[in-house]
Write a protein that holds these residues in place. Structure first.
Motif, PDB file in Angstrom:
ATOM      1  N   PRO A  13       9.750  31.244  70.581  1.00 47.96           N
ATOM      2  CA  PRO A  13       9.209  30.739  71.846  1.00 47.96           C
ATOM      3  C   PRO A  13       9.589  29.268  72.105  1.00 47.96           C
ATOM      4  CG  PRO A  13       7.492  31.793  70.521  1.00 47.96           C
ATOM      5  CD  PRO A  13       8.689  31.636  69.642  1.00 47.96           C
ATOM      6  N   VAL A  15      12.104  27.564  73.434  1.00 45.48           N
ATOM      7  CA  VAL A  15      13.390  26.954  73.100  1.00 45.48           C
ATOM      8  C   VAL A  15      14.308  26.798  74.312  1.00 45.48           C
ATOM      9  CG1 VAL A  15      13.464  27.661  70.680  1.00 45.48           C
ATOM     10  CG2 VAL A  15      14.286  29.225  72.447  1.00 45.48           C
ATOM     11  N   GLY A  16      13.915  27.449  75.438  1.00 48.04           N
ATOM     12  CA  GLY A  16      14.738  27.346  76.639  1.00 48.04           C
ATOM     13  C   GLY A  16      15.412  28.647  77.047  1.00 48.04           C
ATOM     14  N   SER A  18      14.220  31.048  79.049  1.00 49.45           N
ATOM     15  CA  SER A  18      14.075  31.278  80.489  1.00 49.45           C
ATOM     16  C   SER A  18      14.857  30.237  81.288  1.00 49.45           C
ATOM     17  CB  SER A  18      12.603  31.252  80.891  1.00 49.45           C
ATOM     18  OG  SER A  18      11.925  32.301  80.231  1.00 49.45           O
ATOM     19  N   THR A  19      14.962  29.025  80.746  1.00 45.54           N
ATOM     20  CA  THR A  19      15.751  27.988  81.430  1.00 45.54           C
ATOM     21  C   THR A  19      17.216  28.425  81.464  1.00 45.54           C
ATOM     22  OG1 THR A  19      14.221  26.372  80.469  1.00 45.54           O
ATOM     23  CG2 THR A  19      16.212  25.510  81.496  1.00 45.54           C
ATOM     24  N   LYS A  30       9.288  31.511  85.372  1.00 44.35           N
ATOM     25  CA  LYS A  30       8.397  30.480  84.850  1.00 44.35           C
ATOM     26  C   LYS A  30       8.999  29.801  83.611  1.00 44.35           C
ATOM     27  CE  LYS A  30       3.586  29.598  84.128  1.00 44.35           C
ATOM     28  NZ  LYS A  30       2.467  30.090  83.369  1.00 44.35           N
ATOM     29  N   ILE A  31       8.993  28.481  83.655  1.00 46.46           N
ATOM     30  CA  ILE A  31       9.501  27.676  82.542  1.00 46.46           C
ATOM     31  C   ILE A  31       8.412  26.661  82.218  1.00 46.46           C
ATOM     32  CG2 ILE A  31      11.190  25.858  81.940  1.00 46.46           C
ATOM     33  CD1 ILE A  31      13.121  27.341  83.949  1.00 46.46           C
ATOM     34  N   ALA A  32       8.017  26.539  80.959  1.00 48.01           N
ATOM     35  CA  ALA A  32       6.967  25.580  80.629  1.00 48.01           C
ATOM     36  C   ALA A  32       7.090  25.123  79.183  1.00 48.01           C
ATOM     37  CB  ALA A  32       5.592  26.213  80.861  1.00 48.01           C
ATOM     38  N   PRO A  33       6.578  23.908  78.875  1.00 46.73           N
ATOM     39  CA  PRO A  33       6.765  23.353  77.528  1.00 46.73           C
ATOM     40  C   PRO A  33       5.767  23.865  76.497  1.00 46.73           C
ATOM     41  CG  PRO A  33       5.727  21.731  78.943  1.00 46.73           C
ATOM     42  CD  PRO A  33       5.937  22.954  79.783  1.00 46.73           C
ATOM     43  N   TYR A  34       5.438  25.133  76.526  1.00 49.58           N
ATOM     44  CA  TYR A  34       4.579  25.705  75.487  1.00 49.58           C
ATOM     45  C   TYR A  34       5.021  27.140  75.200  1.00 49.58           C
ATOM     46  CZ  TYR A  34       2.398  26.908  79.955  1.00 49.58           C
ATOM     47  OH  TYR A  34       2.191  27.317  81.246  1.00 49.58           O
ATOM     48  N   THR A  38       6.939  33.260  78.816  1.00 49.68           N
ATOM     49  CA  THR A  38       7.426  34.557  79.299  1.00 49.68           C
ATOM     50  C   THR A  38       6.698  35.673  78.555  1.00 49.68           C
ATOM     51  OG1 THR A  38       9.597  33.562  79.599  1.00 49.68           O
ATOM     52  CG2 THR A  38       9.498  35.978  79.628  1.00 49.68           C
ATOM     53  N   ASN A 226      20.789  24.859  72.016  1.00 45.26           N
ATOM     54  CA  ASN A 226      20.237  24.281  73.248  1.00 45.26           C
ATOM     55  C   ASN A 226      19.583  22.919  73.022  1.00 45.26           C
ATOM     56  OD1 ASN A 226      19.740  24.447  76.041  1.00 45.26           O
ATOM     57  ND2 ASN A 226      17.666  25.202  75.688  1.00 45.26           N
ATOM     58  N   LEU A 230      19.484  16.102  73.968  1.00 46.50           N
ATOM     59  CA  LEU A 230      18.632  15.220  73.165  1.00 46.50           C
ATOM     60  C   LEU A 230      19.422  14.669  71.975  1.00 46.50           C
ATOM     61  CD1 LEU A 230      15.280  17.268  73.164  1.00 46.50           C
ATOM     62  CD2 LEU A 230      15.936  15.365  74.655  1.00 46.50           C
ATOM     63  N   GLU A 255      18.846  23.000  80.575  1.00 41.78           N
ATOM     64  CA  GLU A 255      18.122  22.219  81.588  1.00 41.78           C
ATOM     65  C   GLU A 255      19.107  21.505  82.513  1.00 41.78           C
ATOM     66  OE1 GLU A 255      13.917  20.506  80.947  1.00 41.78           O
ATOM     67  OE2 GLU A 255      15.333  18.976  80.303  1.00 41.78           O
TER      68      GLU A 255
HETATM   69  N1  LIG Z   1      15.638  18.581  76.762  1.00 42.55           N
HETATM   70  C1  LIG Z   1      15.789  19.875  77.084  1.00 42.55           C
HETATM   71  N2  LIG Z   1      14.718  20.648  77.310  1.00 42.55           N
HETATM   72  C2  LIG Z   1      14.937  21.951  77.651  1.00 42.55           C
HETATM   73  C3  LIG Z   1      16.211  22.502  77.747  1.00 42.55           C
HETATM   74  N3  LIG Z   1      16.099  23.816  78.092  1.00 42.55           N
HETATM   75  C4  LIG Z   1      14.779  24.059  78.196  1.00 42.55           C
HETATM   76  N4  LIG Z   1      14.069  22.942  77.945  1.00 42.55           N
HETATM   77  C5  LIG Z   1      12.607  22.779  77.994  1.00 42.55           C
HETATM   78  O1  LIG Z   1      12.026  23.591  76.982  1.00 42.55           O
HETATM   79  C6  LIG Z   1      10.749  24.086  77.420  1.00 42.55           C
HETATM   80  C7  LIG Z   1      10.688  25.595  77.259  1.00 42.55           C
HETATM   81  O2  LIG Z   1      11.573  26.190  78.162  1.00 42.55           O
HETATM   82  P1  LIG Z   1      11.494  27.755  78.528  1.00 42.55           P
HETATM   83  O3  LIG Z   1      12.772  28.079  79.245  1.00 42.55           O
HETATM   84  O4  LIG Z   1      10.226  28.079  79.198  1.00 42.55           O
HETATM   85  O5  LIG Z   1      11.517  28.364  77.042  1.00 42.55           O
HETATM   86  P2  LIG Z   1      11.415  29.901  76.567  1.00 42.55           P
HETATM   87  O6  LIG Z   1      12.262  29.997  75.348  1.00 42.55           O
HETATM   88  O7  LIG Z   1      11.710  30.824  77.687  1.00 42.55           O
HETATM   89  O8  LIG Z   1       9.886  29.961  76.149  1.00 42.55           O
HETATM   90  P3  LIG Z   1       8.911  31.272  76.010  1.00 42.55           P
HETATM   91  O9  LIG Z   1       9.056  32.094  77.247  1.00 42.55           O
HETATM   92  O10 LIG Z   1       7.568  30.661  75.893  1.00 42.55           O
HETATM   93  O11 LIG Z   1       9.351  31.967  74.783  1.00 42.55           O
HETATM   94  C8  LIG Z   1      10.595  23.624  78.860  1.00 42.55           C
HETATM   95  O12 LIG Z   1       9.818  22.452  78.900  1.00 42.55           O
HETATM   96  C9  LIG Z   1      12.026  23.322  79.285  1.00 42.55           C
HETATM   97  O13 LIG Z   1      12.111  22.371  80.328  1.00 42.55           O
HETATM   98  C10 LIG Z   1      17.342  21.649  77.517  1.00 42.55           C
HETATM   99  O14 LIG Z   1      18.506  22.032  77.611  1.00 42.55           O
HETATM  100  N5  LIG Z   1      17.065  20.361  77.184  1.00 42.55           N
END
Ligand SMILES: Nc1nc2c(ncn2[C@@H]2O[C@H](COP(=O)(O)OP(=O)(O)OP(=O)(O)O)[C@@H](O)[C@H]2O)c(=O)[nH]1
Ligand SMILES: [Mg+2]
Length: 401
Positions: A13, A15-16, A18-19, A30-34, A38, A226, A230, A255
């Protein structure tokens, strides 16, 4: 027409995933920092980018199944964004791994890893650099192995009874729902040294070894390192590229890609996925903050890594990991059109071992049945029927009506 090839976007979870999905498909999700943002999976269309043949042939094309932008062909593929996996998901932890069943038909997996090491095993935020992303790769392999294992184990009573000399076909048939093909089973048996061991004598370890090989063959994986924007990611990316010898590791900033694609959609910049830079267009319409954000992306991502990596991951997944090729079938070999006059209407993503007759069958069963020969439209030479087609061939198929 064949179904679209599929890539599953997987990882722990937060890690990005959905982004990445949203940046590649422009589907709003939906994209969120927790963790566990999804829950239900998202499906959308992404694209493989290849140089189109239109420029070379000196024609203006009107694509039907794909898009041509400034001489680049974008060919659709299906992307699936699923919920995050946590350790022991296969035993039901987190959201469990029921949703992995969404990936049954996936041809390739895109493993999104937080290369900055700013999320722990469960996806909870930690200080950047505190978590080792190499561990995430091992963990995900195991979770997917266990998912396979459970499915195989459920069907084991049937599988282990097979006595036919054609064991591989039978196992493949039982696992066809997982996208497992006969050649995968044959190779997995060979790699795991189990070809000669009678199947009803296999123990759990044998089954695990076998499914692990099967997973590598039927769900090959690419790694999207990803959060490459940073600072902490740099060191980890070079470690990953050095240590993960079985994988292609691509530095990615999902992102950054999402921001660039949104800016391009709003006409603020000229940018195509995969480009190494962008051009500001309506600079007077941009706020100082937006300009700063774009400059940040240019400096921290594009200049450092050459691109945001999202397009590269998709291209590598289909063209390299799966080894697919793109071919351009036409009906009129002089005008490069279909029978309706569309110039270079289709760009088809097909397996690299596709021979002319296979292609004919993929286009239409009747074309396959009536197949006579195939012509390389560029050279006007006949393509030998027993040879696989080459990447970016413009091909005309002759068939009996
Ligand atoms: N700095 C940085 N942050 C990123 C990048 N991609 C995603 N994020 C951030 O990481 C966080 C999680 O992003 P999501 O896309 O929601 O991650 P996910 O893996 O889909 O998460 P779950 O659905 O909870 O499993 C968000 O705050 C994004 O803005 C990136 O390339 N760089
Ligand atoms: Mg998500």
């Amino acid at each position: 027409m064949p179904r679209l090839p599929q890539a599953g976007i997987v990882g722990k979870p937060n890690v990005g995933k959905s982004t990445f999905f949203s940046a590649a498909t422009l589907v709003d999700v939906k994209i969120a920092p927790y963790p566990f943002t999804t829950i239900d999976s998202n499906r959308g269309i992404g694209y493989v980018r290849v140089p189109c043949v239109c420029k070379e042939l000196g024609v203006k094309d009107n694509p039907r199944n794909s898009m041509c932008i400034d001489g680049n062909r974008f060919i659709p593929v299906e992307l699936i964004d699923v919920a995050g996996l946590v350790p022991d998901a296969w035993k039901g932890r987190g959201l469990g791994n029921r949703f992995l069943d969404e990936l049954r038909r996936a041809d390739v997996l895109i493993h999104i890893v937080d290369a900055s090491g700013s999320t722990d095993f469960e996806g909870r935020p930690v200080k950047p650099g505190d978590h080792d992303p190499l561990e995430d790769v091992k963990f995900l392999e195991r979770e997917i192995d266990m998912w396979f294992y459970n499915i195989v184990k459920r069907g084991w009573r049937h599988i282990s009874r097979v006595t036919s000399p054609d064991l591989a076909s039978h196992i493949a048939e039982k696992l066809s729902g997982l996208g497992v093909k006969r050649e995968h089973v044959e190779l997995a048996l060979k790699h795991s040294d189990l070809s000669r061991k009678k199947i009803h004598t296999w123990n759990d370890d044998d089954i695990l070894t076998f499914v692990s090989e099967l997973r590598k063959l039927s769900k090959p994986m690419i790694i999207a390192a990803n959060k490459a924007d940073l600072e902490e990611a740099k060191y980890n990316i070079s470690r990953m590229q050095k240590e993960l010898k079985d994988y292609i590791v691509v530095p990615v900033s999902a992102e950054a890609e999402l921001a660039l694609r949104k800016a391009a959609k709003a006409n603020y910049i000229k940018y195509l996925p995969g480009d190494s830079d962008f051009k500001m267009l309506n600079i007077d319409k941009l706020t100082k903050r937006q300009i700063r954000a774009l400059e940040y992306i240019r400096g921290r991502v594009l200049k450092v890594w050459g691109s945001t990596g999202v397009q590269r991951v998709i291209n590598e997944a289909f063209l390299n990991v799966l080894g697919m090729i793109v071919v351009f079938p036409v009906e009129d070999e002089n005008k490069f059109t279909d029978h309706k006059g569309n110039v270079l209407p289709d760009a088809l993503l097909v397996p690299s071992n596709t021979k002319p007759r296979d292609l004919a069958y993929m286009i239409h069963t009747d074309l396959g049945k009536g197949f006579i020969a195939a012509l390389d439209v560029r050279t006007k030479m006949r393509i030998p029927s027993n040879e696989p087609l080459q990447h970016r061939t413009v091909v005309k198929i002759y068939a009996r009506k």
